[in-house]
Design an enzyme around this catalytic site. Structure first.
Site, PDB file in Angstrom:
ATOM      1  N   ARG B 222       0.641  -1.131  -0.123  1.00 33.57           N
ATOM      2  CA  ARG B 222      -0.075  -0.002  -0.018  1.00 33.57           C
ATOM      3  C   ARG B 222       0.859   1.378   0.002  1.00 33.57           C
ATOM      4  NH1 ARG B 222      -3.596  -2.408  -1.685  1.00 33.57           N
ATOM      5  NH2 ARG B 222      -5.803  -2.996  -0.540  1.00 33.57           N
ATOM      6  N   HIS B 270      -1.257   0.720  -9.898  1.00 33.54           N
ATOM      7  CA  HIS B 270      -1.878  -0.162  -9.155  1.00 33.54           C
ATOM      8  C   HIS B 270      -2.751  -1.396  -9.873  1.00 33.54           C
ATOM      9  CE1 HIS B 270      -3.909  -0.336  -5.094  1.00 33.54           C
ATOM     10  NE2 HIS B 270      -4.234  -1.707  -5.523  1.00 33.54           N
TER      11      HIS B 270
END
Lengths: 307, 307
Positions: B222, B270
Site C-alpha cells: 500500500r 495499481h
C-alpha cells in the site's frame, strides 16, 4: 598438443587468463599469431575466417565458443572428420530460462506500455494480457530447461523439435508436418532452435499463417531463422501482435535497420545468454585433456545434423 | 436481507450483473440510491465516505472489494462489532506472483535499459544483473504464494511477517526486531504487507539503512507504507538502486508528483493484481448466504490486527 584461440574480433584476454589459471603450462596460441600450424590440435573458434581451419593438418577438435555451432558449418572448406564440440553451460540455459520468462511477463504485465504512460504522467491501469500458452521451437538442452521452467510458472507449454522428445507436463510435437499443431494455439512463440539448413528462415510467412492472430514472437535462437520481411508483413497485417528479438542476421544490428524504430519490435542485443568465461575455459580444458588421453569428448555434435 | 454496493467512483455495472447472474432475485441497492437504510444487512465497500457505514442499523457484514481492508479502517466512525471480510482470490495472488517475478526479471535482464538503447539505435550487450536474493515483507495468503513462486524460479527467498510463519525453502523472520536480518542481504526488497498502524511508513530511512547498498525496492503493498521523501533520499544517495511502485499514498498518482519523472522510479498504476469481478461476486454471494444462514463467514478479518 597446442591449443589455438581462433576468435577474430573477440577480446581474448579473459579466456586466455582462465585457461592459464587451470594449467599454467598449456601451450596456447592466439590467432593470427599461430606459429607452426602443425602444432595445433585443439581450436576454440567463434566466427573463424572461412577456409582457415583447413590449414591445420593435426587439428583434432574444433570447440565452439558458444552453444551454437552454425558459425562453424558456414565454412564451405570445413575439414571433414574432425570432432566438433559445443559449449553446454548451465548458466547459459539458466539465463535463457530467465530471459524467456522475463520477456513474456513483460508483455503480460504491460511493463513497457506503462513505461510509455509514465513518460506522459498517464495513469491507465489495465488487466494483464490474457493468454498463457507458450510454444517453444527447439527442445534441446536449453529448450528443455526453458520448458520446465515455464511449467513451474504455470504456463501451458508445448514444444516442437526435429526428433521426438518427452518432457513432463509439456505437449511435444516433432517433424515438419507437426509444426502447425505446435504453434496454432500459442500466445507466445519462442524460437530456441539451432541454426541448420533445416531451420534457416523457419520463422516465415508460412509459420506466421499457422499462428493464432495476435501471437507474440520471441527469437532467441539465431537471426538466420527469421525471414525479416515476412515478420514486418505479419506485424503490419496484425497477424502477430509484436516481437522481441535477441538475434539478428547481422550483429550488431546495423544502425539503419528498420527493426530499431519499429513500434512493435523490442530489441535486446544478443544478451539472452552470455558465456561465462571461467566455466567455458574449464569445459574446453576438460575436452582438451579428453582429446590428449584418447577419451570420449563431452558435448560432441553430430556433423550430419549440424547440432 | 438487502445487499448494498458502496463504491463511490467505481463502475458498478459489471459487479451488479455478476451478482444478478448468481441470483436474479437478490435485492441489491447501489449507493447513493439506498432506499430504506433498515433493509441493508451486507455492504460491499471500496473507499466509502467516512461515517457512512454507521447509518445502517441492521448491517451485519462489511465486505471489502479487494484483498486489503485498510480503506475500511480509515473511517473513524466505523461501527463496532460488525464482521469485516476481505477478498481472497487465487487470481489475485497468481497475478501478484507474476507481477513480482516480472518486475524482478525486468531488472535482472535490463529490459528497460535496452528499450532506452533501442530508442537511440545503440547495441550494448551486458551481462544480467547479479544478485538473486529476494526479501518479501508480508507472508500472508499472497506473500506465501509469491515466496513459493520465486523459489520455483531459483531465487533465494527470505520473508518477514508480524507473526511466525513456516514456508518450505524460505528463510522466515518475524517481529520488528528481526527486520534488519530479513532485509540486510536482499537484492530485491518486496513489500506485500497489509496497511495497518504497525506497517504505516515501514518503508523508511531506517529500513533503507539496514539494506544492502544498491538494493531494489518493489512496493505492491500500500502507498501508506512508503515514506516518499525517504525513498527520494535513498535513491539520490544511491543507497537503493531503484524502485518499482504499484501503490501510492494518493491514487491516481497526481500529475505533478515527482515520482512520475524520476529516472530511477518505475511506475505501474495499481495494476499488480486486479480483482476478477465474477470471482469476487461469487465470493460475496457465498458470504451473503453464510450470513443469512448464520454460518461462519469466509475470510473474516481480525479487527484488532486490522488484516
Amino acid at each position: 598438443m597446442t591449443l589455438l584461440i581462433l576468435m577474430p574480433g573477440k577480446e581474448n584476454s579473459e579466456l586466455l587468463k582462465a585457461l592459464k589459471t587451470l594449467n599454467p603450462n598449456l601451450d596456447i596460441r592466439i590467432w593470427p599469431e599461430v606459429g607452426d600450424v602443425n602444432d595445433i590440435s585443439f581450436a576454440i573458434v567463434w566466427n573463424h575466417p572461412k577456409g582457415e581451419l583447413k590449414n591445420y593438418p593435426n587439428l583434432k577438435v574444433i570447440a565452439s565458443f558458444g552453444a551454437g555451432v552454425d558459425h562453424i558449418f558456414k565454412d564451405p572448406d570445413l575439414p571433414k572428420n574432425i570432432a566438433i564440440t559445443k559449449l553446454v553451460d548451465d548458466s547459459l540455459s539458466g539465463q535463457m530460462c530467465e530471459y524467456v520468462a522475463g520477456v513474456i511477463l513483460n508483455q503480460r504485465l504491460r511493463l513497457t506500455e506503462y513505461r510509455e504512460y509514465q513518460a506522459a504522467s498517464v495513469w491507465a491501469p489495465k488487466a494483464f494480457k490474457s493468454g498463457n500458452n507458450v510454444s517453444l521451437l527447439g527442445l534441446g538442452h536449453i529448450g528443455k530447461e526453458v520448458a520446465e521452467y515455464l511449467v513451474q510458472l504455470n504456463f501451458k507449454v508445448s514444444g516442437w523439435s526435429q526428433s521426438k522428445k518427452d518432457i513432463k507436463n509439456v505437449t511435444t510435437f516433432y517433424g515438419q508436418s507437426a509444426l502447425k499443431q505446435a504453434v496454432h494455439d500459442a500466445d507466445y512463440i519462442v524460437c530456441l532452435l539451432p541454426l541448420t539448413p533445416k531451420t534457416e528462415n523457419i520463422l516465415n510467412k508460412s509459420l506466421f499463417s499457422m499462428a493464432k492472430k495476435g501471437a507474440y514472437l520471441i527469437n532467441a535462437g539465431r537471426g538466420g531463422q527469421l525471414n525479416e520481411d515476412d515478420l514486418l508483413d505479419a506485424l503490419s497485417e496484425e497477424k502477430l501482435s509484436g516481437a522481441c528479438l535477441d538475434v539478428f542476421k547481422v550483429e550488431p544490428l546495423p544502425k539503419e535497420h528498420p527493426f530499431w524504430c519499429h513500434p512493435k519490435i523490442y530489441i535486446t542485443p544478443h544478451s539472452a545468454s552470455m558465456t561465462n568465461i571461467k566455466k567455458a575455459a574449464s569445459q574446453f580444458y576438460d575436452n582438451y585433456l579428453n582429446m590428449k588421453n584418447g577419451e570420449t569428448l563431452f558435448h560432441q555434435i553430430d556433423p550430419d545434423r549440424e547440432y
